[in-house]
Each structure stands twice: as C-alpha cells, then as structure tokens.
Design an enzyme around this catalytic site. Sequence first.
Site, PDB file in Angstrom:
ATOM      1  N   GLY B  22       1.008  -1.703   0.332  1.00  0.00           N
ATOM      2  CA  GLY B  22       0.342   0.509   0.435  1.00  0.00           C
ATOM      3  C   GLY B  22       0.361   1.052  -0.460  1.00  0.00           C
ATOM      4  O   GLY B  22       0.754   2.097   0.728  1.00  0.00           O
ATOM      5  N   GLY B  24       1.663   3.122  -2.159  1.00  0.00           N
ATOM      6  CA  GLY B  24       1.600   4.616  -2.908  1.00  0.00           C
ATOM      7  C   GLY B  24       0.909   5.056  -3.037  1.00  0.00           C
ATOM      8  O   GLY B  24       0.864   6.334  -3.422  1.00  0.00           O
ATOM      9  N   ASP B  72      -2.041  -8.005  -6.158  1.00  0.00           N
ATOM     10  CA  ASP B  72      -3.884  -8.156  -5.115  1.00  0.00           C
ATOM     11  C   ASP B  72      -2.801  -9.359  -4.174  1.00  0.00           C
ATOM     12  O   ASP B  72      -2.761 -10.411  -4.997  1.00  0.00           O
ATOM     13  CB  ASP B  72      -4.534  -8.955  -5.967  1.00  0.00           C
ATOM     14  N   SER B 154      -4.393  -0.091  13.894  1.00  0.00           N
ATOM     15  CA  SER B 154      -4.903   1.313  13.933  1.00  0.00           C
ATOM     16  C   SER B 154      -5.423   1.242  15.922  1.00  0.00           C
ATOM     17  O   SER B 154      -6.149   0.460  16.831  1.00  0.00           O
ATOM     18  CB  SER B 154      -5.871   0.758  13.232  1.00  0.00           C
ATOM     19  N   TYR B 167     -12.806  -3.760   9.956  1.00  0.00           N
ATOM     20  CA  TYR B 167     -11.178  -2.413  10.537  1.00  0.00           C
ATOM     21  C   TYR B 167     -10.953  -3.174  11.945  1.00  0.00           C
ATOM     22  O   TYR B 167      -9.971  -3.521  12.131  1.00  0.00           O
ATOM     23  CB  TYR B 167     -12.163  -1.155  10.024  1.00  0.00           C
ATOM     24  N   ALA B 170     -10.482  -6.728  12.501  1.00  0.00           N
ATOM     25  CA  ALA B 170      -8.448  -6.773  11.534  1.00  0.00           C
ATOM     26  C   ALA B 170      -7.692  -6.091  12.237  1.00  0.00           C
ATOM     27  O   ALA B 170      -6.270  -7.367  12.169  1.00  0.00           O
ATOM     28  CB  ALA B 170      -9.205  -6.739   9.809  1.00  0.00           C
ATOM     29  N   LYS B 171      -7.470  -4.602  12.657  1.00  0.00           N
ATOM     30  CA  LYS B 171      -6.654  -4.283  12.544  1.00  0.00           C
ATOM     31  C   LYS B 171      -6.116  -4.821  13.975  1.00  0.00           C
ATOM     32  O   LYS B 171      -5.107  -5.075  15.033  1.00  0.00           O
ATOM     33  CB  LYS B 171      -6.671  -2.953  13.145  1.00  0.00           C
TER      34      LYS B 171
END
Lengths: 252, 272
Positions: B22, B24, B72, B154, B167, B170-171
């Site tokens: 991630g 970019g 991916d 996070s 979110y 998973a975090k």
Amino acid sequence: MSDSPVTQRAKPLDGKVAILHVGAPGWAAPLTRALQCAGAKVALAAGSHEVATLGADTGADLFLGGPLNDKHAISSAVSRVEERFGRLDILVNAPQAELFRPISELSDSDLLNLFDRNAASAFRWCQGAGAHLSRQPSGRIINFISGLARRGLSNASAYSMTQAALDAMTQSLALEWAGTGIRVNGIGYGWTEATHRPLEAQQKDRLVRYLPLRRKGHPDDLSGLLVYLASDASSFITGQTVFVDGGALAHA
Amino acid sequence: MSERYSQSPMFDLTGKVAAITGGGSGLGLEMALGLARAGADVAVIGRRPRPIEEAVRRINDLGGRSFGISADLTAGGTVGAVFAQIERELGPVDVLVNNAGLVAGQGGRAIWDLSDDDWRSGISGILDPAFFCSRAVSKQMSDRGRGKIINISSGLGMRGARDNYMYGCAKGAIVQLTRSLAVSLGRYGVTANCVVPGFFPTEGTASSPMALPSAEFIPVGRVGRPDELGHLVTWLASEASNYMTGEVFVIDGGGLAGGYAPTGYAPVTPHV
C-alpha cells in the site's frame, strides 16, 4: 455437582467473615449489604472520617472505627474480628479518596496524603490481615480500583497514580501469596456515583453521554462481582482486575 | 528531521531493502518516502499502477533505488512471486512494512446490515496481505539471521468504535499477528513490531465514512502529520530498535492515553 459453588443452594458466602475497609461514605452500606446478602458477616473499617461518622448506620455486624492508619491499630482490629467471629476469610479494600486538581495546584503533602489514603492504607490492611487470611483454606482479598489506573484524565495525575499503585499491588501480592491459598483480585470501576440519579438527569451530562451504557455506575452494580470474587466460585482467579464500568475502557 | 536521522549511523538505512505494501498513496507513500530519505532502497507494492509509478519517481528523485509492483496481495499464491521479483530487482528484503488495508466501505453500518461477504472481504482485505507478505519474507529473513517486520494497525484495533466491525477486528488481529511473529521468529534474529497510528489525514480517510475527528477531540489539539509516521517507521526499520520486538508503538497525539471521558473533561475536587 452438588458442592459446586455455583449450583449449591446455600448462599455463596455462608459462614464467611469479611473485613470491609471503605473510604467513600455512599459505598459502605451497599457493599456491606452485598456481602451480608450473600451470607457473610461484615466488620466495617472506616477508611475516612466521613465513614467513621456513619458508624453503625451502615448495618455492619461489627464496626471497627477508623480511619486506622498504623499497623498496630489494624492488627488489633483484625484480632477483634477473629475474637468475635472466630475467623477471617475476606478482606475488601475500597479506600477511594478522590482529589482532582491541576498538577500545579497539588502540593507534596496532597500527593502523599492521597497515596497514603488510597494505596498505603490498602497495603497496611493486606499486611495486617494476611496471616489471618492464610489460616483459612481460601482467603481472598478484593481491591476496588478506578479505571484511571489504566487511562489518563486531566486533573487526575495524583489520583491515577494511587489507583495504578493498587492495580500493581494486586498483581504482585497475588503471586506472593498464591502458595498460601489467598487470592488477590481487583474490581475495576468506572464513573460511579453512590446516589441514584434519574437517567434523564444523568444524561444531561456530556460525560454520561460519552459512556457506552449512557449512565454512571452505582456501587450496587459492583456487588455481583464482589460476591463472585469473594466466593469459591472464583477459586481459580487471582491477580486479575476485572472492570465493571459500563464499557468505559472499551471506548475509543 | 529526516536529514538528521540519516546523519546518525543508528538511523541510517543505506544498503537496506525495504518493501512496503500500500506504498503508492496515503500514509504508505509517506512511510516509503521516509524510508528512502533514511537511505533505503524501497519496493512499493500496491494495487493501482499509476500511484506506484509516481511513488517510484519520487523515491528516485531522493536519490534512492526503487521498484514498483502492482499486485493483489489477498491472493496468497501470487505473493511469493512478488517478493521473488523484488529480490531480483533490489535484493532480499530487510524491512517489510505491512501497511496495505482497505479502508473504504468499512464502517458506518449496523451489524445486521453486513453480509457474509462484507465480513469476509473486510477482514481479508486487511489481514490477508499482512499474513501472506510476512510468510513470503520470513524464511529468507530467518536464513540470513536478520529482518524487520513492521505492521500497521490502528487505534481502532485496540478500542471499540460504533458500527465498526471488520476494520477494528482485522486491525486488532494485526496486533496479535505481530506478537506471534515476534515470538516465533525472534530466535532467528527477525523482529516484528506494530505501529498504531491515530488520526492522520490521507486521501483514503478523506473518501471514507470514517471521517477524521475534529482536532479538538485529540489531546494535543491536532491530527498527525504524515511525515511524523515516516519518522517512526524509519526508527523501527533501523538498527536503533534492534532489541525491540513484539511491541506496539502508539503514535496518536495522546488519544489512547485518554478515552475515559470526553477530551478536555477535567474534574476539579472542591476545596474543603
């Protein structure tokens, strides 16, 4: 199954004797009642002059006076309990002196007094009661600890230090006394008021609207966990501070 | 700040190869630039080719080598090939930053409105890349006796937030992945640490329903500057953090220190 502490018909604390060391006036009666309803005899030790003034009004089986600040006074109070009831099983520390002030307005003696009332007092009661508790097959100590042991709040620098100290003592003593059969646990509490305020009135507070359960706690909210941690139902739990805080610590 | 870092040998990443997922755009790009400023060669992995090309150009402008690759990362079978290609271009990866994770479409819906697919794709979009990439680099890192894995979690991985499921879950799992990696790979000289950013403005958060909170709700009174995150990741990638592993490093302007009352709430005990 029949002797499981959870399924048995007798009250969970039948025949047990507790010392309740409590500093906030509104907390003495509900905590005393919770232990008594579960079958325990309760000796009340005042952690503050306010509770000492309440004295026998709390409904305790024995009033030990207080505040008891030195080792000898505590030791003779513990002996009184043993003489009267023949044993001591449970020590509950709920000293709870509050002082919220900007750090610039807190003196050395403010800090030391608060530490003495909230942390050192519990330490001394553990010292004084330890030998007596270890004579029972399963003595237990329960310390009431504010969530500010784990979270910051403006104007709570000194207060949160005293609570973190209680939290840390709970873990260390749990290990030190694990071999004696004495379990040491904490009851963490959140924003708690000893008066019953109507929900609509509470919810006008920004603070209350911030809490996941949208109300402050009452000492009665803590009584279920108090009885559980004081009973044999929790015989494998030690060194834990369990929070009953309406979700405050889960909050982002 | 970063210039000072690179002058200190402890923070110097010259000769190190870093890969960032991630990388970019958003915070990933800031971290990639931070690593490049400290001297690292940086592989930028992402989904969209154009931001990756732009990131590579900016890293090259800083004087570092860079290689961009579009992939991916939720397709486990292809991740090994991605890292093989990075190794051919830049050499074996010394530092992996697991930053990729879909943010858009994650929050703001009641649990009863979430489908099986919402749940699975929400979790895997964040967790799968971190696991697959860690798996892809950990063997060569262990064989070489060094390596640093840096996972980006996070604040919502540590605390609950309303109507936020995939979110936050998973975090939170990213934090636990960090500990498993640290305990498993420590004996081979590979460390794993976790960064917990608070609120930083990015393109991603700008387009997400999880809008940035007003600065008044952050104890220091402002959101984070993306370069501040770059400094932390650079430090974790450097020799200066060699004895630190399995840890969670929070960079949030004081957010997680509070959370016990509304920001700014300050009770005062009356004088008696």
